[in-house]
Design a protein around this motif. Sequence first.
Motif, PDB file in Angstrom:
ATOM      1  N   ALA A  79       1.987  -4.772  13.261  1.00 20.16           N
ATOM      2  CA  ALA A  79       1.635  -4.043  12.033  1.00 20.16           C
ATOM      3  C   ALA A  79       2.866  -3.785  11.174  1.00 20.16           C
ATOM      4  O   ALA A  79       2.795  -3.860   9.941  1.00 20.16           O
ATOM      5  CB  ALA A  79       0.958  -2.725  12.391  1.00 20.16           C
ATOM      6  N   TYR A  80       3.996  -3.492  11.816  1.00 12.65           N
ATOM      7  CA  TYR A  80       5.218  -3.190  11.059  1.00 12.65           C
ATOM      8  C   TYR A  80       5.730  -4.426  10.322  1.00 12.65           C
ATOM      9  O   TYR A  80       6.103  -4.347   9.151  1.00 12.65           O
ATOM     10  CB  TYR A  80       6.299  -2.673  12.015  1.00 12.65           C
ATOM     11  N   VAL A  81       5.739  -5.550  11.010  1.00 11.02           N
ATOM     12  CA  VAL A  81       6.190  -6.791  10.363  1.00 11.02           C
ATOM     13  C   VAL A  81       5.236  -7.164   9.235  1.00 11.02           C
ATOM     14  O   VAL A  81       5.662  -7.491   8.113  1.00 11.02           O
ATOM     15  CB  VAL A  81       6.291  -7.924  11.400  1.00 11.02           C
ATOM     16  N   LEU A  82       3.940  -7.120   9.514  1.00  6.38           N
ATOM     17  CA  LEU A  82       2.939  -7.474   8.512  1.00  6.38           C
ATOM     18  C   LEU A  82       3.012  -6.538   7.309  1.00  6.38           C
ATOM     19  O   LEU A  82       3.012  -6.978   6.151  1.00  6.38           O
ATOM     20  CB  LEU A  82       1.543  -7.413   9.137  1.00  6.38           C
ATOM     21  N   GLY A  83       3.081  -5.233   7.559  1.00  4.18           N
ATOM     22  CA  GLY A  83       3.147  -4.262   6.465  1.00  4.18           C
ATOM     23  C   GLY A  83       4.421  -4.386   5.653  1.00  4.18           C
ATOM     24  O   GLY A  83       4.394  -4.245   4.421  1.00  4.18           O
ATOM     25  N   SER A  84       5.549  -4.657   6.309  1.00  5.21           N
ATOM     26  CA  SER A  84       6.823  -4.793   5.586  1.00  5.21           C
ATOM     27  C   SER A  84       6.809  -6.018   4.670  1.00  5.21           C
ATOM     28  O   SER A  84       7.250  -5.949   3.515  1.00  5.21           O
ATOM     29  CB  SER A  84       7.985  -4.908   6.585  1.00  5.21           C
ATOM     30  N   VAL A  85       6.304  -7.138   5.187  1.00  2.00           N
ATOM     31  CA  VAL A  85       6.232  -8.359   4.370  1.00  2.00           C
ATOM     32  C   VAL A  85       5.299  -8.145   3.182  1.00  2.00           C
ATOM     33  O   VAL A  85       5.635  -8.493   2.032  1.00  2.00           O
ATOM     34  CB  VAL A  85       5.768  -9.550   5.230  1.00  2.00           C
ATOM     35  N   MET A  86       4.140  -7.566   3.435  1.00  5.92           N
ATOM     36  CA  MET A  86       3.199  -7.326   2.348  1.00  5.92           C
ATOM     37  C   MET A  86       3.763  -6.334   1.336  1.00  5.92           C
ATOM     38  O   MET A  86       3.588  -6.496   0.122  1.00  5.92           O
ATOM     39  CB  MET A  86       1.873  -6.816   2.907  1.00  5.92           C
ATOM     40  N   GLY A  87       4.469  -5.308   1.814  1.00 10.88           N
ATOM     41  CA  GLY A  87       5.075  -4.340   0.908  1.00 10.88           C
ATOM     42  C   GLY A  87       6.139  -4.957   0.025  1.00 10.88           C
ATOM     43  O   GLY A  87       6.223  -4.662  -1.174  1.00 10.88           O
ATOM     44  N   LEU A  88       6.968  -5.836   0.604  1.00 12.60           N
ATOM     45  CA  LEU A  88       7.984  -6.526  -0.192  1.00 12.60           C
ATOM     46  C   LEU A  88       7.340  -7.418  -1.248  1.00 12.60           C
ATOM     47  O   LEU A  88       7.781  -7.449  -2.405  1.00 12.60           O
ATOM     48  CB  LEU A  88       8.887  -7.359   0.723  1.00 12.60           C
ATOM     49  N   LEU A  89       6.327  -8.145  -0.850  1.00 16.29           N
ATOM     50  CA  LEU A  89       5.647  -9.022  -1.810  1.00 16.29           C
ATOM     51  C   LEU A  89       5.008  -8.211  -2.936  1.00 16.29           C
ATOM     52  O   LEU A  89       5.135  -8.548  -4.120  1.00 16.29           O
ATOM     53  CB  LEU A  89       4.578  -9.848  -1.096  1.00 16.29           C
ATOM     54  N   MET A  90       4.332  -7.128  -2.591  1.00 20.68           N
ATOM     55  CA  MET A  90       3.644  -6.316  -3.595  1.00 20.68           C
ATOM     56  C   MET A  90       4.625  -5.581  -4.492  1.00 20.68           C
ATOM     57  O   MET A  90       4.382  -5.402  -5.692  1.00 20.68           O
ATOM     58  CB  MET A  90       2.714  -5.313  -2.905  1.00 20.68           C
ATOM     59  N   GLY A  91       5.754  -5.160  -3.921  1.00 21.27           N
ATOM     60  CA  GLY A  91       6.717  -4.419  -4.713  1.00 21.27           C
ATOM     61  C   GLY A  91       7.500  -5.285  -5.686  1.00 21.27           C
ATOM     62  O   GLY A  91       7.923  -4.819  -6.748  1.00 21.27           O
ATOM     63  N   PHE A  99      -3.290  -8.984  -5.915  1.00 20.09           N
ATOM     64  CA  PHE A  99      -4.028  -9.718  -4.898  1.00 20.09           C
ATOM     65  C   PHE A  99      -4.299  -8.873  -3.652  1.00 20.09           C
ATOM     66  O   PHE A  99      -5.379  -8.969  -3.042  1.00 20.09           O
ATOM     67  CB  PHE A  99      -3.232 -10.981  -4.519  1.00 20.09           C
ATOM     68  N   LEU A 100      -3.327  -8.007  -3.265  1.00 18.08           N
ATOM     69  CA  LEU A 100      -3.394  -7.307  -1.981  1.00 18.08           C
ATOM     70  C   LEU A 100      -3.691  -5.820  -2.068  1.00 18.08           C
ATOM     71  O   LEU A 100      -4.128  -5.225  -1.073  1.00 18.08           O
ATOM     72  CB  LEU A 100      -2.058  -7.487  -1.229  1.00 18.08           C
ATOM     73  N   SER A 101      -3.444  -5.200  -3.218  1.00 19.80           N
ATOM     74  CA  SER A 101      -3.431  -3.734  -3.280  1.00 19.80           C
ATOM     75  C   SER A 101      -4.781  -3.116  -2.889  1.00 19.80           C
ATOM     76  O   SER A 101      -4.821  -2.103  -2.171  1.00 19.80           O
ATOM     77  CB  SER A 101      -3.026  -3.261  -4.678  1.00 19.80           C
ATOM     78  N   ASP A 102      -5.884  -3.703  -3.352  1.00 17.09           N
ATOM     79  CA  ASP A 102      -7.194  -3.122  -3.045  1.00 17.09           C
ATOM     80  C   ASP A 102      -7.492  -3.178  -1.545  1.00 17.09           C
ATOM     81  O   ASP A 102      -8.079  -2.240  -0.980  1.00 17.09           O
ATOM     82  CB  ASP A 102      -8.293  -3.836  -3.823  1.00 17.09           C
ATOM     83  N   TRP A 103      -7.086  -4.269  -0.897  1.00 14.29           N
ATOM     84  CA  TRP A 103      -7.343  -4.396   0.532  1.00 14.29           C
ATOM     85  C   TRP A 103      -6.474  -3.431   1.329  1.00 14.29           C
ATOM     86  O   TRP A 103      -6.929  -2.858   2.332  1.00 14.29           O
ATOM     87  CB  TRP A 103      -7.107  -5.837   0.975  1.00 14.29           C
ATOM     88  N   VAL A 104      -5.244  -3.270   0.905  1.00 13.13           N
ATOM     89  CA  VAL A 104      -4.367  -2.306   1.572  1.00 13.13           C
ATOM     90  C   VAL A 104      -4.911  -0.889   1.414  1.00 13.13           C
ATOM     91  O   VAL A 104      -4.959  -0.101   2.371  1.00 13.13           O
ATOM     92  CB  VAL A 104      -2.932  -2.399   1.005  1.00 13.13           C
TER      93      VAL A 104
END
Length: 262
Positions: A79-91, A99-104
């Motif tokens: 979860a930490y790796v997945l969340g960090s990668v998604m957070g970097l991409l979204m930020g 693309f990801l914000s609603d699902w998060v």
Amino acid sequence: MTQTLAARTERRSRWLWRIAGYVFFVGLWQFTSTFLVADFIVPPPAVILAEMWEIVASGQVWVHFGATLRTIAVGFVIAYVLGSVMGLLMGRSKWWEAFLSDWVMATLTTPGLIFALVTAMIFGLGATGPIVAVIVTSFSYIAVNVVEGVKAVPRDLTDMARSFGRPQAYILRHVYLPFLAPYLFTATRYGFSIAWKIATLAEVIVGTAGIGFMMRQKFQQFEMQGFLAWVLLFFAFALFLERVVLQRQMKHVLRWRPEVAR
């Protein structure tokens, strides 16, 4: 010298109030089990402490805490790796954010019980369901905090680094990470607390070992003192990891930030 003395006085005051809180809680518990409720429904603190000691002495605590920790370790790392990668991409990209914000946000606001039940129905008994439940419920807390950290990075610093021809890996290491560190630790604390809860909840539903499994077993037997003993062991261990492990590591890594390290 004056500042050091004031800091010591403040720490001493905090500890006194913390101890007073425990004394008040134990006193209220003892009063309740003595005068308000039958002791087989709410056993007194001494009985629960004896039960906790028996659990520790028998070795059950290591077996079942070990099972829960394995579930949390596997699930939370993913979860930490997945969340960090998604957070970097979204930020860093408004396209990825759209693309990801609603699902998060959906996973962030959905009760963990729903994911525990869904994974239980899909994976059945065993360790897989609790691990997946931990991943699904925890990664969004990581992602949201990382997004906020990325957006807090001063644009002037990133522009200057690019103007000097620094590669993306260098910018990430020397610009983004120092600003992200407090957000990453905050994400760790919140995500880890959620992981504890959902892992235990999933074990209550489908676990074959672990803290939640033992709670379910004691509940089915209506053995209140055993149930409360496992609950308090869970509380003590979670508090130890939060106060002694995570907070100390945070203060050590962020000692260059006085408002965090004090």
